[in-house]
Design a protein around this motif. Structure first.
Motif, PDB file in Angstrom:
ATOM      1  N   ASP A 105      27.775  39.643  45.090  1.00  0.00           N
ATOM      2  CA  ASP A 105      28.530  38.837  44.275  1.00  0.00           C
ATOM      3  C   ASP A 105      30.080  38.571  45.117  1.00  0.00           C
ATOM      4  O   ASP A 105      30.873  39.497  44.877  1.00  0.00           O
ATOM      5  CB  ASP A 105      28.667  38.857  42.740  1.00  0.00           C
ATOM      6  CG  ASP A 105      29.365  38.178  42.066  1.00  0.00           C
ATOM      7  OD1 ASP A 105      30.079  37.020  42.703  1.00  0.00           O
ATOM      8  OD2 ASP A 105      29.133  37.909  40.831  1.00  0.00           O
ATOM      9  N   THR A 107      32.025  36.125  44.822  1.00  0.00           N
ATOM     10  CA  THR A 107      32.589  34.784  44.111  1.00  0.00           C
ATOM     11  C   THR A 107      34.199  35.217  43.671  1.00  0.00           C
ATOM     12  O   THR A 107      34.470  36.353  43.853  1.00  0.00           O
ATOM     13  CB  THR A 107      32.077  34.257  42.744  1.00  0.00           C
ATOM     14  OG1 THR A 107      31.962  35.352  41.863  1.00  0.00           O
ATOM     15  CG2 THR A 107      30.511  33.712  43.165  1.00  0.00           C
ATOM     16  N   ASP A 108      35.198  34.415  43.463  1.00  0.00           N
ATOM     17  CA  ASP A 108      36.372  34.302  43.377  1.00  0.00           C
ATOM     18  C   ASP A 108      36.710  34.924  41.695  1.00  0.00           C
ATOM     19  O   ASP A 108      37.902  35.034  41.253  1.00  0.00           O
ATOM     20  CB  ASP A 108      37.345  33.419  43.688  1.00  0.00           C
ATOM     21  CG  ASP A 108      36.958  32.023  42.998  1.00  0.00           C
ATOM     22  OD1 ASP A 108      35.947  32.052  42.188  1.00  0.00           O
ATOM     23  OD2 ASP A 108      37.683  31.255  43.361  1.00  0.00           O
ATOM     24  N   ARG A 109      35.635  35.317  41.114  1.00  0.00           N
ATOM     25  CA  ARG A 109      35.893  35.616  39.615  1.00  0.00           C
ATOM     26  C   ARG A 109      36.424  36.952  39.401  1.00  0.00           C
ATOM     27  O   ARG A 109      36.373  37.775  40.375  1.00  0.00           O
ATOM     28  CB  ARG A 109      34.599  35.552  38.838  1.00  0.00           C
ATOM     29  CG  ARG A 109      33.988  34.109  38.877  1.00  0.00           C
ATOM     30  CD  ARG A 109      32.707  34.246  38.025  1.00  0.00           C
ATOM     31  NE  ARG A 109      31.688  35.092  38.718  1.00  0.00           N
ATOM     32  CZ  ARG A 109      30.602  35.711  38.043  1.00  0.00           C
ATOM     33  NH1 ARG A 109      30.820  35.940  36.905  1.00  0.00           N
ATOM     34  NH2 ARG A 109      29.965  36.334  38.752  1.00  0.00           N
ATOM     35  N   ASN A 110      36.908  37.354  38.243  1.00  0.00           N
ATOM     36  CA  ASN A 110      37.494  38.500  37.940  1.00  0.00           C
ATOM     37  C   ASN A 110      36.239  39.506  38.040  1.00  0.00           C
ATOM     38  O   ASN A 110      35.037  39.614  37.860  1.00  0.00           O
ATOM     39  CB  ASN A 110      37.959  38.860  36.692  1.00  0.00           C
ATOM     40  CG  ASN A 110      38.588  40.097  36.148  1.00  0.00           C
ATOM     41  OD1 ASN A 110      38.011  41.109  36.783  1.00  0.00           O
ATOM     42  ND2 ASN A 110      39.587  39.934  35.421  1.00  0.00           N
ATOM     43  N   ASP A 113      34.178  40.316  35.141  1.00  0.00           N
ATOM     44  CA  ASP A 113      33.230  39.686  34.688  1.00  0.00           C
ATOM     45  C   ASP A 113      31.819  39.841  35.674  1.00  0.00           C
ATOM     46  O   ASP A 113      30.737  39.559  35.145  1.00  0.00           O
ATOM     47  CB  ASP A 113      33.959  38.062  34.830  1.00  0.00           C
ATOM     48  CG  ASP A 113      34.953  37.716  33.928  1.00  0.00           C
ATOM     49  OD1 ASP A 113      35.124  38.383  32.893  1.00  0.00           O
ATOM     50  OD2 ASP A 113      35.693  36.893  34.209  1.00  0.00           O
ATOM     51  N   LYS A 114      32.190  40.055  36.851  1.00  0.00           N
ATOM     52  CA  LYS A 114      31.112  40.327  37.780  1.00  0.00           C
ATOM     53  C   LYS A 114      30.117  41.250  37.191  1.00  0.00           C
ATOM     54  O   LYS A 114      28.844  41.402  37.224  1.00  0.00           O
ATOM     55  CB  LYS A 114      31.436  40.354  39.288  1.00  0.00           C
ATOM     56  CG  LYS A 114      32.364  39.217  39.910  1.00  0.00           C
ATOM     57  CD  LYS A 114      32.536  39.630  41.402  1.00  0.00           C
ATOM     58  CE  LYS A 114      33.564  38.519  41.862  1.00  0.00           C
ATOM     59  NZ  LYS A 114      33.911  39.124  43.290  1.00  0.00           N
ATOM     60  N   GLU A 117      28.257  40.609  34.000  1.00  0.00           N
ATOM     61  CA  GLU A 117      27.107  39.807  34.257  1.00  0.00           C
ATOM     62  C   GLU A 117      25.934  40.547  34.851  1.00  0.00           C
ATOM     63  O   GLU A 117      24.764  40.493  34.552  1.00  0.00           O
ATOM     64  CB  GLU A 117      27.568  38.494  35.416  1.00  0.00           C
ATOM     65  CG  GLU A 117      26.561  37.452  35.663  1.00  0.00           C
ATOM     66  CD  GLU A 117      26.858  36.446  36.458  1.00  0.00           C
ATOM     67  OE1 GLU A 117      26.599  36.320  37.592  1.00  0.00           O
ATOM     68  OE2 GLU A 117      27.830  35.810  35.859  1.00  0.00           O
TER      69      GLU A 117
END
Length: 165
Positions: A105, A107-110, A113-114, A117
């Motif tokens: 993962d 992605t540019d998410r926090n 949060d990764k 999930e």
């Protein structure tokens, strides 16, 4: 009989009488009087019933959190930011080449949060990579807060798979 998760009896055995296959394979036999030909009946028995029933039992028993050797989601690599995407991909490739299922993962998410999930998806190992990990060539195994090299992690995976853990 076995016990399922709520400690109730679970029937695993199934038996079925089959009149179709005897006709298809022309199965016949002679009993005491060899001049009289009899038609047979097949009885199928399955210790665990069916594949679907077996998976239902496993899902219930493990509450969706399969052991490492059986898990379709063995590990996920979560990068702290886009800056560490190449290192996350390198970790994924190294673990994948060793024969294990691993996602990444980037992605540019926090990162929290990764990780959350990944927990909901029931990954066995959540590996977090950032600046320190990229510099030292290691990964942080989430929740245990321990650093280990990719080689050590790969050895642990082999041990778990070999021992069905």
């Amino acid at each position: 009989m076995s016990k399922n998760h709520p400690d109730e009896d679970e029937t695993n055995l199934s038996s079925a009488v089959d009149f179709h296959l005897r006709d298809r394979f022309k199965l016949e036999y002679s009993a005491e009087n060899e001049t009289v030909i009899e038609r047979s009946v097949l009885i199928h028995r399955a210790v665990l019933g069916s594949v679907e029933r077996l998976f239902a039992i496993l899902l219930e028993q493990y509450k969706g959190k399969f052991p490492f050797w059986l898990s379709p989601r063995q590990a996920i690599v979560c990068s702290v930011s886009e800056d560490y995407r190449s290192y996350a991909d390198k970790v994924r490739d190294q673990i994948h080449e060793a024969g294990y299922y691993v996602d990444v993962d980037t992605t540019d998410r926090n990162v929290s949060d990764k990780v959350q999930e990944a927990q909901v998806a029931h990954y066995n190992y959540i590996l977090v990579v950032g600046d320190e990990e990229a510099r030292t060539g290691q990964v942080t195994v989430w929740l245990r807060d321990e650093m280990m090299s990719i080689e050590t992690l790969s050895d642990e995976f082999k041990l778990k798979k070999a021992n069905f853990l």
